[in-house]
Design a protein around this motif. Structure first.
Motif, PDB file in Angstrom:
ATOM      1  N   ALA A  85       0.814  -1.217   0.000  1.00 48.98           N
ATOM      2  CA  ALA A  85       0.000   0.000   0.000  1.00 48.98           C
ATOM      3  C   ALA A  85       0.846   1.266   0.000  1.00 48.98           C
ATOM      4  CB  ALA A  85      -0.935  -0.002   1.208  1.00 48.98           C
ATOM      5  N   GLU A 120       4.716   2.002  -4.768  1.00 45.73           N
ATOM      6  CA  GLU A 120       4.119   1.736  -6.074  1.00 45.73           C
ATOM      7  C   GLU A 120       4.233   0.231  -6.288  1.00 45.73           C
ATOM      8  OE1 GLU A 120       5.713   4.091  -9.190  1.00 45.73           O
ATOM      9  OE2 GLU A 120       5.532   5.972  -8.077  1.00 45.73           O
ATOM     10  N   LEU A 157      -7.524  -0.809   4.243  1.00 44.93           N
ATOM     11  CA  LEU A 157      -6.764  -0.299   3.103  1.00 44.93           C
ATOM     12  C   LEU A 157      -7.703   0.262   2.034  1.00 44.93           C
ATOM     13  CD1 LEU A 157      -3.913  -2.955   2.791  1.00 44.93           C
ATOM     14  CD2 LEU A 157      -3.811  -0.670   3.801  1.00 44.93           C
ATOM     15  N   ARG A 158      -8.855  -0.360   1.863  1.00 52.04           N
ATOM     16  CA  ARG A 158      -9.847   0.219   0.953  1.00 52.04           C
ATOM     17  C   ARG A 158     -10.295   1.592   1.451  1.00 52.04           C
ATOM     18  NH1 ARG A 158     -12.944  -5.363   0.136  1.00 52.04           N
ATOM     19  NH2 ARG A 158     -12.228  -5.948  -1.950  1.00 52.04           N
ATOM     20  N   GLU A 190      -8.191   4.243   0.530  1.00 48.55           N
ATOM     21  CA  GLU A 190      -8.216   4.451  -0.918  1.00 48.55           C
ATOM     22  C   GLU A 190      -7.040   3.786  -1.627  1.00 48.55           C
ATOM     23  OE1 GLU A 190      -8.959   8.532  -1.973  1.00 48.55           O
ATOM     24  OE2 GLU A 190     -10.709   8.675  -0.637  1.00 48.55           O
ATOM     25  N   VAL A 191      -6.616   2.643  -1.089  1.00 44.39           N
ATOM     26  CA  VAL A 191      -5.597   1.829  -1.751  1.00 44.39           C
ATOM     27  C   VAL A 191      -6.294   0.984  -2.822  1.00 44.39           C
ATOM     28  CG1 VAL A 191      -3.898  -0.013  -1.454  1.00 44.39           C
ATOM     29  CG2 VAL A 191      -4.145   1.763   0.298  1.00 44.39           C
ATOM     30  N   VAL A 222      -3.076  -5.983  -4.897  1.00 46.81           N
ATOM     31  CA  VAL A 222      -2.873  -4.572  -4.581  1.00 46.81           C
ATOM     32  C   VAL A 222      -2.080  -3.921  -5.705  1.00 46.81           C
ATOM     33  CG1 VAL A 222      -1.954  -2.908  -2.916  1.00 46.81           C
ATOM     34  CG2 VAL A 222      -2.834  -5.119  -2.114  1.00 46.81           C
ATOM     35  N   GLY A 241      -0.679  -0.571  -5.671  1.00 44.00           N
ATOM     36  CA  GLY A 241      -0.483   0.609  -4.857  1.00 44.00           C
ATOM     37  C   GLY A 241       0.089   1.786  -5.633  1.00 44.00           C
ATOM     38  N   THR A 242      -0.263   2.964  -5.164  1.00 43.63           N
ATOM     39  CA  THR A 242       0.282   4.202  -5.726  1.00 43.63           C
ATOM     40  C   THR A 242       1.167   4.924  -4.718  1.00 43.63           C
ATOM     41  OG1 THR A 242      -1.616   5.497  -4.965  1.00 43.63           O
ATOM     42  CG2 THR A 242      -1.787   4.461  -7.139  1.00 43.63           C
ATOM     43  N   LEU A 247      -2.191   7.499   0.218  1.00 49.14           N
ATOM     44  CA  LEU A 247      -3.204   6.950   1.121  1.00 49.14           C
ATOM     45  C   LEU A 247      -3.926   8.078   1.839  1.00 49.14           C
ATOM     46  CD1 LEU A 247      -0.259   5.216   1.641  1.00 49.14           C
ATOM     47  CD2 LEU A 247      -1.913   3.636   2.617  1.00 49.14           C
ATOM     48  N   ALA A 301       1.149   1.914   7.730  1.00 50.95           N
ATOM     49  CA  ALA A 301       0.622   2.498   6.494  1.00 50.95           C
ATOM     50  C   ALA A 301       0.149   3.925   6.728  1.00 50.95           C
ATOM     51  CB  ALA A 301      -0.514   1.631   5.952  1.00 50.95           C
TER      52      ALA A 301
END
Length: 430
Positions: A249, A252, A275-276, A279-280, A291, A293-294, A297, A317
């Motif tokens: 998360a 990247e 994590l949702r 906004e992961v 996942v 990831g960007t 968060l 996180a």
């Protein structure tokens, strides 16, 4: 051994979740408490699960294991008399076996981890067993603990749930084997009710009948029951996977973890929902979490009581989230391998995180730009702290040196291997 965690902007790959430590411990115990031969598929291998293997063998269970399964011939309600048992640093194993040891005439649990498990209190279980005609010698509620049992009695039993649900679970494993019926009343606020649900699930699979109130604060347990010899399959472990998911998360990533059932009763399954909420980008279907990831968060508020063993990873996180996160109802984190609030937050602050503690809360003021790192971290011999601090190290500007990181083997011996397989820059140092 220590570990150096270097900044790692990208993670990618697939791994299988390790097997659940909680379910492995419970399945091995109910197999030992049966008088037939049970088979447990995909049992976890860690210091904790090895501790219960060793102790049930000492108590008379016969174990045969290959790469896929373990076959156990149990001792039923007649464990072999032993003088000493060594559970290592495994708190749940100690507490469950303190109840089982009440069936033995004289057993001493030794103290081999004075700076970790040796500091943890067990007064509430000691008091409950004392109500059952069991004599116990102890060091202010701590190890070493000598149990003089042989003739435990059922009846009306009161046990506090304020510190740990493991005391209640221990009584639920023992009381079905007693001559008398039992009524167990839980006093105070029961912690980690979800984990009690796991215990009841395993007991039901083992053929044990327990009548539980909906709020889990009272139980009627018929006596004179027998554990059935069964075949069990251990599901994937959410508590350990929480740290890998958190690592995905905050970077990247394009990371897939298999063997994580959507309908699992493990409270730590909530890490996916959290994590949702942060906004992961992820999906969870057919037992697989994917996942993408960007590294960006959002802050979150979360009641951590039902997901105790995932809280530290979620906090890690949140260190990099935009905004202020709050994890509440987590006081029982103070009674683990270390004080997982004060000790953990002190190390996070060293690394550059902005954190605050309350008696039963963790507050995290996120730093989306990352933290400085470049320091040596004391993980306090705690496997969950080691994993969570590793997540922070992946987004630190300078490496983190985690002292005594080999203690991650308590629950997840392959943790660093799995992270390296995903591209993490982690290495062991003497």
């Amino acid at each position: 051994m220590d570990a150096i965690v270097r900044p790692t902007p990208v993670l990618s790959g697939e791994i299988g979740a390790l097997s659940s430590k909680n379910y492995t411990t419970r399945y091995l115990l109910v197999a030992a408490l049966s008088e037939g031969t049970s088979t447990v598929y995909y049992p976890a291998h860690s210091e904790d699960s090895d501790a219960i293997r060793r102790c049930i063998a000492d108590l008379g269970a016969e174990l045969q294991e290959d790469g896929e399964k373990i076959v156990i011939r149990g001792f039923g309600r007649h464990p072999k008399p032993v003088k000493e048992l060594n559970v290592g640093n495994a708190g749940a194993v100690l507490r469950f076996l303190m109840a089982v040891a009440a069936l033995c005439p004289d057993v001493t649990f030794v103290n081999t981890y004075p700076d970790s498990l040796g500091k943890r209190p067990h007064d509430d279980l000691i008091e409950a067993l004392g109500q059952m005609n069991v004599e116990i010698e102890h060091n202010a509620g701590r190890l070493p603990i000598r149990i003089r049992g042989g003739q435990p009695q059922g009846g009306r039993i009161r046990v506090s749930g304020e510190v740990s649900s493991q005391y209640l679970s221990a009584l639920l494993f023992l009381t079905p084997l007693l001559e008398e019926d039992s009524e167990i009343t839980v006093t105070g606020d029961l912690k980690s009710k979800v984990v009690v649900g796991q215990t009841l699930e395993v007991l039901e699979q083992a053929g044990i009948v327990i009548h539980a109130a909906e709020d889990y604060l009272s139980f009627r347990v018929p006596g004179r029951q027998s554990y059935a010899a069964k075949t069990y399959t251990v599901q994937g472990d959410y508590p350990g996977s929480a740290a890998v998911l958190a690592a995905a998360a905050v970077t990247e990533s394009d990371v897939t973890i298999h063997r994580l059932a959507e309908n699992s009763r493990q409270g730590e399954r909530a890490v996916v929902d959290v994590l949702r909420m942060m906004e992961v980008p992820l999906t969870h279907e057919n037992g697989t979490v994917h996942v993408q990831g960007t590294g960006r968060l959002k802050a979150v508020e979360f009641d951590g009581d039902a997901a105790t063993d995932a809280v530290l990873a979620m906090v890690a996180a949140a260190v990099f989230a935009e905004g202020t996160s709050r994890f509440y109802n987590v006081e029982n984190l103070r009674y683990k391998e270390c004080d997982r609030i004060t000790d953990y937050l002190a190390e996070l602050a060293k690394a550059g995180a902005r954190v605050e503690e309350r008696r039963d809360e963790i507050i995290v003021h996120g730093r989306p730009e990352g933290v400085e790192g470049g320091v040596t971290i004391n993980a306090h011999y705690d496997h969950r702290v080691i994993m969570a601090l590793t997540v922070v190290g992946l987004r630190s500007k300078e490496p983190l040196l985690i002292k005594d990181a080999h203690h991650v083997a308590k629950s997840y011996p392959q943790f660093f291997d799995h992270l390296r397989a995903l591209g993490a820059r982690v290495e062991w140092v003497n």
